[in-house]
Scaffold this motif. Structure first.
Motif, short mmCIF file in Angstrom:
data_model
loop_
_atom_site.label_atom_id
_atom_site.label_comp_id
_atom_site.label_asym_id
_atom_site.label_seq_id
_atom_site.Cartn_x
_atom_site.Cartn_y
_atom_site.Cartn_z
N ASP A 19 0.81 -1.22 0.00
CA ASP A 19 0.00 0.00 0.00
C ASP A 19 0.84 1.27 0.00
O ASP A 19 0.32 2.36 0.21
N LYS A 20 2.14 1.15 -0.24
CA LYS A 20 3.03 2.30 -0.39
C LYS A 20 3.71 2.18 -1.75
O LYS A 20 4.01 1.09 -2.20
N THR A 21 3.98 3.31 -2.36
CA THR A 21 4.67 3.30 -3.64
C THR A 21 6.15 3.06 -3.43
O THR A 21 6.78 3.74 -2.62
N VAL A 22 6.68 2.09 -4.15
CA VAL A 22 8.12 1.80 -4.15
C VAL A 22 8.67 2.39 -5.44
O VAL A 22 8.21 2.03 -6.53
N THR A 23 9.62 3.30 -5.32
CA THR A 23 10.15 3.95 -6.51
C THR A 23 11.00 2.98 -7.33
O THR A 23 11.52 1.99 -6.81
N LYS A 24 11.15 3.32 -8.61
CA LYS A 24 12.01 2.51 -9.49
C LYS A 24 13.43 2.51 -8.96
O LYS A 24 14.13 1.49 -9.03
N GLU A 25 13.86 3.63 -8.39
CA GLU A 25 15.20 3.73 -7.83
C GLU A 25 15.38 2.79 -6.64
O GLU A 25 16.42 2.15 -6.48
N GLU A 26 14.35 2.70 -5.78
CA GLU A 26 14.41 1.78 -4.64
C GLU A 26 14.49 0.33 -5.11
O GLU A 26 15.24 -0.46 -4.55
N ILE A 27 13.68 0.01 -6.12
CA ILE A 27 13.70 -1.35 -6.66
C ILE A 27 15.09 -1.67 -7.20
O ILE A 27 15.66 -2.72 -6.90
N GLU A 28 15.63 -0.76 -7.97
CA GLU A 28 16.97 -0.96 -8.54
C GLU A 28 18.02 -1.13 -7.46
O GLU A 28 18.85 -2.04 -7.51
N LYS A 29 17.97 -0.28 -6.45
CA LYS A 29 18.95 -0.32 -5.37
C LYS A 29 18.88 -1.63 -4.57
O LYS A 29 19.89 -2.20 -4.18
N LYS A 30 17.66 -2.12 -4.33
CA LYS A 30 17.49 -3.34 -3.54
C LYS A 30 17.80 -4.61 -4.34
O LYS A 30 18.37 -5.55 -3.81
N TRP A 32 19.39 -4.80 -7.52
CA TRP A 32 20.66 -4.77 -8.26
C TRP A 32 21.60 -3.74 -7.60
O TRP A 32 21.89 -2.70 -8.19
N PRO A 33 22.08 -4.03 -6.39
CA PRO A 33 22.87 -3.03 -5.65
C PRO A 33 24.23 -2.72 -6.30
O PRO A 33 24.76 -1.63 -6.11
N ILE A 34 24.76 -3.63 -7.07
CA ILE A 34 26.10 -3.43 -7.65
C ILE A 34 26.03 -2.96 -9.09
O ILE A 34 26.69 -2.00 -9.47
N ASP A 35 25.22 -3.63 -9.89
CA ASP A 35 25.11 -3.30 -11.31
C ASP A 35 23.74 -2.74 -11.62
O ASP A 35 22.76 -3.49 -11.70
N PRO A 36 23.65 -1.42 -11.81
CA PRO A 36 22.35 -0.82 -12.11
C PRO A 36 21.77 -1.38 -13.42
O PRO A 36 22.50 -1.80 -14.30
N VAL A 37 20.45 -1.36 -13.52
CA VAL A 37 19.77 -1.82 -14.72
C VAL A 37 18.89 -0.70 -15.26
O VAL A 37 18.63 0.29 -14.59
N SER A 38 18.41 -0.90 -16.47
CA SER A 38 17.55 0.10 -17.10
C SER A 38 16.12 -0.01 -16.55
O SER A 38 15.74 -1.03 -15.98
N SER A 39 15.37 1.04 -16.77
CA SER A 39 13.97 1.01 -16.33
C SER A 39 13.18 -0.03 -17.12
O SER A 39 12.21 -0.58 -16.61
N SER A 40 13.61 -0.33 -18.34
CA SER A 40 12.90 -1.36 -19.12
C SER A 40 13.10 -2.74 -18.49
O SER A 40 12.20 -3.58 -18.55
N ALA A 41 14.25 -3.00 -17.86
CA ALA A 41 14.48 -4.27 -17.17
C ALA A 41 13.53 -4.40 -15.98
O ALA A 41 13.00 -5.48 -15.72
N ILE A 42 13.30 -3.30 -15.28
CA ILE A 42 12.37 -3.30 -14.15
C ILE A 42 10.95 -3.54 -14.65
O ILE A 42 10.20 -4.33 -14.08
N LYS A 43 10.57 -2.89 -15.75
CA LYS A 43 9.24 -3.08 -16.33
C LYS A 43 9.02 -4.53 -16.73
O LYS A 43 7.94 -5.09 -16.50
N LYS A 44 10.02 -5.14 -17.33
CA LYS A 44 9.91 -6.55 -17.74
C LYS A 44 9.75 -7.46 -16.53
O LYS A 44 8.97 -8.41 -16.55
#
Length: 75
Positions: A19-30, A32-44
């Motif tokens: 019930d809280k919004t998790v930002t794309k940045e939070e998802i990426e950080k949690k 993929w902490p070492i190797d950032p990914v694109s927003s399209s990878a998160i969408k997939k």
């Protein structure tokens, strides 16, 4: 339906922040902490998880991130 490791990690993150919004940045950080990914990878990843859980409870918050909606809204 078995979930992949990243799908499991994403689901746990969304459940822990239900019930809280998790930002794309939070998802990426949690996830993929070492190797950032694109927003399209998160969408997939979101799409794969949505398809596997067969429920319309992962809500997109345009331009911000995603939310696991557990509250019933009155109609």
């Amino acid at each position: 339906v078995p979930l992949g490791i990243k799908e499991q990690e994403l689901l746990v993150l969304l459940i822990n922040n239900r019930d809280k919004t998790v930002t794309k940045e939070e998802i990426e950080k949690k996830l993929w902490p070492i190797d950032p990914v694109s927003s399209s990878a998160i969408k997939k990843l979101i799409l794969r998880l949505r398809n596997k859980i067969h429920q319309n409870i992962i809500i997109s918050v345009r331009g911000i991130g995603y939310r696991l909606e557990t509250r019933k809204t009155p109609r």
